[in-house]
Design a protein around this motif. Structure first.
Motif, PDB file in Angstrom:
ATOM      1  N   LEU A 405       6.062  91.862  98.632  1.00 47.65           N
ATOM      2  CA  LEU A 405       5.125  92.982  99.160  1.00 47.65           C
ATOM      3  C   LEU A 405       4.627  93.751  98.195  1.00 47.65           C
ATOM      4  N   LEU A 406       5.442  94.178  97.346  1.00 46.09           N
ATOM      5  CA  LEU A 406       5.250  95.026  96.189  1.00 46.09           C
ATOM      6  C   LEU A 406       4.533  94.412  95.422  1.00 46.09           C
ATOM      7  N   ARG A 407       4.996  93.177  94.868  1.00 42.66           N
ATOM      8  CA  ARG A 407       3.911  92.522  93.874  1.00 42.66           C
ATOM      9  C   ARG A 407       2.631  92.156  94.432  1.00 42.66           C
ATOM     10  N   LEU A 408       2.570  91.809  95.673  1.00 45.43           N
ATOM     11  CA  LEU A 408       1.041  91.348  95.839  1.00 45.43           C
ATOM     12  C   LEU A 408       0.246  92.819  95.927  1.00 45.43           C
ATOM     13  N   ALA A 409       0.839  93.950  96.211  1.00 45.20           N
ATOM     14  CA  ALA A 409      -0.013  95.035  96.196  1.00 45.20           C
ATOM     15  C   ALA A 409      -0.425  95.346  94.788  1.00 45.20           C
ATOM     16  N   ALA A 415      -2.191  96.597  89.341  1.00 43.98           N
ATOM     17  CA  ALA A 415      -1.294  97.708  88.887  1.00 43.98           C
ATOM     18  C   ALA A 415      -0.130  97.069  88.403  1.00 43.98           C
ATOM     19  N   GLY A 416       0.731  97.849  87.432  1.00 42.88           N
ATOM     20  CA  GLY A 416       2.068  97.185  87.066  1.00 42.88           C
ATOM     21  C   GLY A 416       2.945  98.132  86.997  1.00 42.88           C
ATOM     22  N   THR A 417       4.407  97.994  86.900  1.00 43.41           N
ATOM     23  CA  THR A 417       5.320  99.018  86.892  1.00 43.41           C
ATOM     24  C   THR A 417       5.807  98.870  85.659  1.00 43.41           C
ATOM     25  N   TRP A 418       6.627 100.418  85.236  1.00 44.08           N
ATOM     26  CA  TRP A 418       7.139 100.240  83.945  1.00 44.08           C
ATOM     27  C   TRP A 418       8.562 101.274  83.944  1.00 44.08           C
ATOM     28  N   ASN A 419       9.528 100.928  83.254  1.00 44.72           N
ATOM     29  CA  ASN A 419      10.636 101.825  83.104  1.00 44.72           C
ATOM     30  C   ASN A 419      11.144 102.115  81.690  1.00 44.72           C
ATOM     31  N   TRP A 420      10.959 103.462  81.166  1.00 48.54           N
ATOM     32  CA  TRP A 420      11.569 103.822  79.972  1.00 48.54           C
ATOM     33  C   TRP A 420      12.949 104.375  80.170  1.00 48.54           C
ATOM     34  N   SER A 430       6.740  95.172  84.522  1.00 48.65           N
ATOM     35  CA  SER A 430       6.753  94.188  85.322  1.00 48.65           C
ATOM     36  C   SER A 430       5.872  92.985  84.861  1.00 48.65           C
ATOM     37  N   PRO A 431       5.907  91.915  85.434  1.00 53.55           N
ATOM     38  CA  PRO A 431       4.882  90.754  84.786  1.00 53.55           C
ATOM     39  C   PRO A 431       3.390  91.428  85.080  1.00 53.55           C
ATOM     40  N   GLU A 432       2.963  92.325  85.937  1.00 52.77           N
ATOM     41  CA  GLU A 432       1.700  92.761  86.321  1.00 52.77           C
ATOM     42  C   GLU A 432       1.188  93.380  85.034  1.00 52.77           C
ATOM     43  N   ASN A 433       2.267  94.366  84.488  1.00 53.58           N
ATOM     44  CA  ASN A 433       1.804  95.304  83.649  1.00 53.58           C
ATOM     45  C   ASN A 433       1.492  94.548  82.266  1.00 53.58           C
ATOM     46  N   TYR A 434       2.319  93.575  81.966  1.00 55.23           N
ATOM     47  CA  TYR A 434       2.070  92.877  80.748  1.00 55.23           C
ATOM     48  C   TYR A 434       0.552  92.114  80.806  1.00 55.23           C
ATOM     49  N   LYS A 435       0.272  91.588  82.254  1.00 58.38           N
ATOM     50  CA  LYS A 435      -1.118  91.276  82.357  1.00 58.38           C
ATOM     51  C   LYS A 435      -2.050  92.428  82.164  1.00 58.38           C
ATOM     52  N   LEU A 436      -1.743  93.498  82.565  1.00 57.39           N
ATOM     53  CA  LEU A 436      -2.531  94.727  82.663  1.00 57.39           C
ATOM     54  C   LEU A 436      -2.973  94.868  81.050  1.00 57.39           C
ATOM     55  N   TYR A 437      -1.927  94.895  80.188  1.00 56.32           N
ATOM     56  CA  TYR A 437      -2.113  95.101  78.617  1.00 56.32           C
ATOM     57  C   TYR A 437      -2.511  94.143  77.956  1.00 56.32           C
ATOM     58  N   GLY A 438      -2.434  92.651  78.452  1.00 57.06           N
ATOM     59  CA  GLY A 438      -2.975  91.626  77.661  1.00 57.06           C
ATOM     60  C   GLY A 438      -1.623  91.124  76.628  1.00 57.06           C
ATOM     61  N   ILE A 439      -0.357  91.517  77.228  1.00 55.34           N
ATOM     62  CA  ILE A 439       0.510  91.349  76.065  1.00 55.34           C
ATOM     63  C   ILE A 439       1.391  90.029  76.703  1.00 55.34           C
ATOM     64  N   GLU A 440       1.923  89.318  75.861  1.00 43.91           N
ATOM     65  CA  GLU A 440       2.718  88.192  76.296  1.00 43.91           C
ATOM     66  C   GLU A 440       3.993  88.520  76.867  1.00 43.91           C
ATOM     67  N   PRO A 441       4.511  88.274  78.146  1.00 38.98           N
ATOM     68  CA  PRO A 441       5.667  88.375  78.777  1.00 38.98           C
ATOM     69  C   PRO A 441       7.005  88.254  77.934  1.00 38.98           C
ATOM     70  N   GLN A 442       6.828  87.462  76.935  1.00 41.74           N
ATOM     71  CA  GLN A 442       8.024  86.984  76.228  1.00 41.74           C
ATOM     72  C   GLN A 442       8.606  88.229  75.180  1.00 41.74           C
ATOM     73  N   ILE A 443       7.606  88.885  74.841  1.00 41.70           N
ATOM     74  CA  ILE A 443       7.865  90.187  73.844  1.00 41.70           C
ATOM     75  C   ILE A 443       8.617  91.206  74.891  1.00 41.70           C
ATOM     76  N   GLN A 444       9.873  91.094  74.586  1.00 44.34           N
ATOM     77  CA  GLN A 444      10.824  92.141  75.234  1.00 44.34           C
ATOM     78  C   GLN A 444      12.108  92.337  74.755  1.00 44.34           C
ATOM     79  N   PRO A 445      12.832  93.407  74.922  1.00 41.91           N
ATOM     80  CA  PRO A 445      12.356  94.541  75.340  1.00 41.91           C
ATOM     81  C   PRO A 445      11.196  95.356  74.550  1.00 41.91           C
TER      82      PRO A 445
END
Length: 552
Positions: A405-409, A415-420, A430-445
């Motif tokens: 439900l959070l993912r859908l919301a 929107a996307g979540t982040w934790n520093w 979160s995957p949504e945050n990567y999409k928000l910034y246009g960055i590939e999800p493979q780049i982590q941490p």
């Protein structure tokens, strides 16, 4: 007879085994364990060096069990002397033995009731003879008297007069076991047993004598009891008794027996029972059940908690099939594969599955266990635990649904979540945050600097200032608007909202929150401002025109 506390014969360790008339080993001394490499538990109850034990002659040919000196003495009633035999120890080492036997005959009859076997390790002598290929001087056999052989047996050997209620013979092992010499025991007679035996066990002693009266020929009767040591301690003993002689009417006259000190075993069993009690209390309190599976006869034992977890009535006769049928049909192959894998690889068994109770209730179970194996590596039993994890599974399902439900919301809200993690300086998106910034999800941490590089240059200082304020405690919540440079969409407006997590010392350790794409709102606000500015210019122009036309 006084005890000889330092018996040695030419400084050579002498192994002594006592065989019953049927060839089974009843007892042995510690030297037997040292020489042969087997424990007393492995030897007692076995017959003469039957497989898997292997024995050979000096020429390397097989030494058949029926030719063993003990068996020969039982068959012929004659002693054997200086018989050389090779014996393979459990580790594969070959030890050469020189064996003597002494048949034990009942008083007033020619009936044999046992054989004393003594032997010494002559491996070095045999090795020297085989290496030099010469015949040396024949080793002088060690001739032991019957009394010496009896004194080597690890236990108290006695002959009890059932009519006079006293011991008529007892060996010197009483000194090691009870602290009394045979002479001191003789002086205590006829009240030796009544004075030293524990009151509770003395009450059971007549029943033991009664069993011997009705026993069959050569039947052994077992009796466990406590005796008071000379130092005041209570010691546990186990006696194996048989009728030694009867009168013409068939009543028991004398009883021959051997008593072994089992104090350590009893203490271990008591400690084990106490441990099992504590374990049962602990498992019941924690909601964990235990199971014990005998693979040989396919029977299962459960603790009460285990039965309740499986929904099995108390009077249900348990087997593997009974419990396996309670498992959800869709999970049975999974469970069987897990069991097979654990037993074949000798690893821990651990699996989660569902069970279906009689009322159709479905419960989730976590089962763990391990196998136990015999000397051939074959699995003989399994022991393990079961735990009802239904509540945990339901919580996991609710968490999974909430995350969806959070993912859908977040998706619908762009929107996307982040934790520093401030300690490790790692940023998790979160995957949504990567999409928000246009960055590939493979780049982590990610690192803080990675995020900082995405900011519009003019917004970096102000954004960092807002972060410093929330980390220092100047403000309670991080809330700021900033621009980023999206690799495909160009400049995008972001609203960042977050909170600080602190440790027990009040130091910030984590900053987490959400990012929302507010570009559309900013564009609309900019358009509105542009319209307002245009309208203002039009109004100002009309006002100037009006003033000019009315100027006299």
């Amino acid at each position: 007879m006084k005890p000889n506390l330092n018996r040695t014969f030419n400084s050579t360790a002498v192994g002594v085994i006592f065989h019953l008339a049927d060839g089974t080993i009843q007892s042995c001394n510690v030297e037997v364990e040292n020489i042969l490499g087997y424990t007393a538990e492995q030897l007692i109850g076995a017959t003469c060096f039957e497989p898997p034990w292997q024995t050979i002659h000096e020429d390397g040919s097989s030494f058949p069990p029926e030719n063993h000196p003990a068996i020969a003495s039982i068959r012929t009633g004659q002693p054997c002397s200086d018989v050389i035999m090779g014996f393979y120890k459990p580790n594969g080492d070959l030890v050469w033995l020189s064996i003597d036997t002494l048949p034990l005959i009942k008083v007033n009859s020619n009936e044999l009731y046992g054989v004393e076997v003594s032997f010494v390790d002559v491996t070095q002598d045999i090795g020297v003879k085989n290496t030099s290929q010469t015949i040396g001087t024949k080793r002088s056999p060690q001739t032991l008297t019957k009394e010496q052989l009896v004194d080597f047996i690890p236990g108290i050997i006695y002959i009890y007069d059932a009519i006079a209620n006293r011991n008529v013979y007892i060996n010197s092992q009483t000194y090691d076991s009870l602290g009394y010499t045979p002479q001191e025991i003789s002086e205590l007679e006829p009240n030796f047993v009544t004075q030293l035996m524990h009151f509770d066990d003395l009450a059971r002693f007549p029943a033991h004598i009664s069993r011997l009266h009705s026993s069959k020929e050569d039947e052994i009767c077992k009796f466990e009891y406590r005796m008071r040591h000379k130092n005041g301690e209570w010691r546990w003993f186990c006696s194996h008794d048989r009728v030694y002689s009867r009168n013409p009417e068939g009543s028991v006259e004398q009883i021959v027996g051997i008593a072994r000190d089992i104090t350590n075993r009893q203490q271990t069993e008591i400690a084990l029972r106490e441990s099992e009690t504590r374990l049962t209390l602990a498992t019941n309190a924690s909601g964990i059940g235990m199971w014990f599976w005998d693979l040989g006869n396919n029977t299962l034992e459960w603790t009460e908690s285990g039965r309740e977890i499986f929904g099995l009535p108390h009077n249900t006769e348990l087997s593997f099939d009974t419990c396996f049928n309670v498992i959800h049909p869709e999970d049975r192959d999974l469970v069987q594969s897990a069991i097979d894998l654990a037993l074949n690889n000798k690893t821990e068994y651990s699996v989660e599955y569902r069970v279906v109770w009689a009322d159709a209730t479905v419960r989730w179970i976590l089962a763990k266990g391990r196998g136990f194996y015999n000397q051939d590596g074959e699995a003989v039993r399994m022991i393990g635990t079961v735990q009802d994890i239904t509540a945990q599974k339901e919580s996991e399902q609710h968490l999974k649904e909430n995350e969806e439900l959070l993912r859908l919301a977040l998706f619908n809200a762009k929107a996307g979540t982040w934790n520093w993690d401030l300690i490790r300086d790692e940023v998790v998106w979160s995957p949504e945050n990567y999409k928000l910034y246009g960055i590939e999800p493979q780049i982590q941490p990610l690192r803080y600097q990675d995020w900082e590089h995405t900011l519009y240059p003019d917004d970096i200082d102000q954004t960092n200032l807002e972060i410093e304020k929330v980390l220092s405690g100047e403000i309670s919540e991080f809330r700021t608007e900033f621009r980023i440079i999206h690799p495909h969409k160009g400049i995008r407006w972001i609203l960042g909202i977050g909170n600080v997590t602190k440790n027990e010392n009040g130091e910030p350790i984590r900053l987490s929150g959400i990012n929302l794409d507010i570009s559309d709102r900013q564009e609309k606000a900019a358009a509105l401002r542009h319209s307002e500015q245009h309208l203002r210019r039009v109004i100002d122009s009309l006002y100037s025109l009006f003033c000019w036309r009315n100027d006299p």
